[in-house]
Scaffold this active site. Structure first.
Site, short mmCIF file in Angstrom:
data_model
loop_
_atom_site.label_atom_id
_atom_site.label_comp_id
_atom_site.label_asym_id
_atom_site.label_seq_id
_atom_site.Cartn_x
_atom_site.Cartn_y
_atom_site.Cartn_z
N ASP A 1 0.85 -1.21 0.00
CA ASP A 1 0.00 0.00 0.00
C ASP A 1 0.87 1.24 0.00
O ASP A 1 1.62 1.47 0.96
CB ASP A 1 -0.86 0.03 1.27
N HIS B 1 -0.61 -1.47 -4.55
CA HIS B 1 -1.84 -0.67 -4.53
C HIS B 1 -1.46 0.79 -4.34
O HIS B 1 -1.09 1.20 -3.24
CB HIS B 1 -2.73 -1.19 -3.39
N ASP C 1 -10.45 -5.16 -0.87
CA ASP C 1 -9.46 -4.68 0.09
C ASP C 1 -10.13 -3.81 1.14
O ASP C 1 -10.76 -2.81 0.81
CB ASP C 1 -8.41 -3.86 -0.69
C1 DX5 Z 1 -6.46 0.59 3.10
C2 DX5 Z 1 -5.42 -0.26 2.44
C3 DX5 Z 1 -5.55 -1.69 2.80
C4 DX5 Z 1 -5.32 -1.98 4.27
C5 DX5 Z 1 -6.15 -3.16 4.62
O1 DX5 Z 1 -6.56 1.80 2.49
O2 DX5 Z 1 -5.50 -0.18 1.03
O3 DX5 Z 1 -4.77 -2.55 1.98
O4 DX5 Z 1 -3.97 -2.24 4.61
O5 DX5 Z 1 -6.09 -3.34 5.98
P1 DX5 Z 1 -7.27 -4.06 6.78
O6 DX5 Z 1 -7.31 -5.48 6.29
O7 DX5 Z 1 -6.83 -3.93 8.20
O8 DX5 Z 1 -8.54 -3.32 6.47
ZN ZN Z 2 -4.55 -1.79 -0.19
#
Ligand code: DX5
Ligand code: ZN
Length: 212
Positions: free
Chosen positions: A32, A63, A172
């Site tokens: 991320d 991402h 996600d």
């Molecule tokens: C949020 C990110 C996600 C995040 C997901 O904006 O894109 O990838 O790390 O984390 P969880 O699974 O804790 O929602």
């Molecule tokens: Zn993400």
């Protein structure tokens, strides 16, 4: 269904978290990247990301939560990721960004925020390898799964079938052993805090796989 683990919100520092993910049966490391513009926080410099992931083993699923994603592609391509995903809402040059990612032989992903109409994806769906449906507002780990995501997934699957598209569908945000059972038709589930806030990552991944 495949599992992509995000190291964004972990009990451990990023380097240690990535080593721990490498030791599990996860299919991808979900990277991320946030620029402090498209989302409120910034969490990287390109040199830090290249350093952190330079010797990775598992395929990377990047991402980008950034404006002007096209400017990052050249540097990120040196990590040979499986996918680079950017947001529909983050650039006017969607076609140019798709072409830039494709130029390096990397899978192209397009992501959509929870309140954006799915039909805005339509002009691009024949050109992408993956669609990432956000099931929380992008920007932070540990948020609650938005229940409206279930219908969005079903609607996108219908669009894919009716048009004979071949992209993968990833989701996600807020995915844990309970919420994963609402979306069994997903191709790839991203899970962050559910896996990385625990001491036994493999146990959490097994819990996810048992509930698919
Ligand atoms: C949020 C990110 C996600 C995040 C997901 O904006 O894109 O990838 O790390 O984390 P969880 O699974 O804790 O929602
Ligand atoms: Zn993400």
């Amino acid at each position: 269904m495949e599992i992509s683990v995000s190291y964004l919100s972990s009990k451990y520092d990023p380097k240690r978290t990535i080593q721990m993910i490498e030791g599990t049966s996860a299919n991808y490391i979900h990277v991320d990247l946030m620029d402090g513009g498209f989302v409120p926080h910034k969490n990287f410099s390109i040199s830090e990301v290249l350093d952190l992931l330079g010797d990775h083993q598992k395929p990377l699923d990047i991402h980008l939560m950034v404006f002007d994603p096209i400017i990052y592609i050249h540097d990120l391509a040196s990590l040979h990721p499986r996918y680079i995903t950017f947001h529909l809402e983050a650039t006017k040059d969607i076609v140019g960004t798709i072409e830039e990612i494709r130029k390096y032989g990397i899978g192209v992903g397009l992501s959509i925020k929870p309140n954006t109409d799915l039909y805005e994806l339509m002009p691009y769906l024949s050109f992408v390898d993956l669609v990432l449906i956000m099931s929380v507002e992008p920007g932070a780990g540990g948020q609650a799964f938005l229940p409206t995501s279930v219908n969005r997934l079903e609607e996108l699957i219908k669009i894919r079938e009716e048009n004979h598209f071949s992209f993968q569908i990833e989701m996600d945000g807020g995915i844990n052993k309970d919420t994963i059972s609402f979306v069994p038709t997903l191709d790839i589930a991203v899970s962050g805090s559910f896996v990385c806030q625990s001491e036994d990552f493999q146990k959490r991944i097994d819990e996810l796989k048992n509930r698919m």
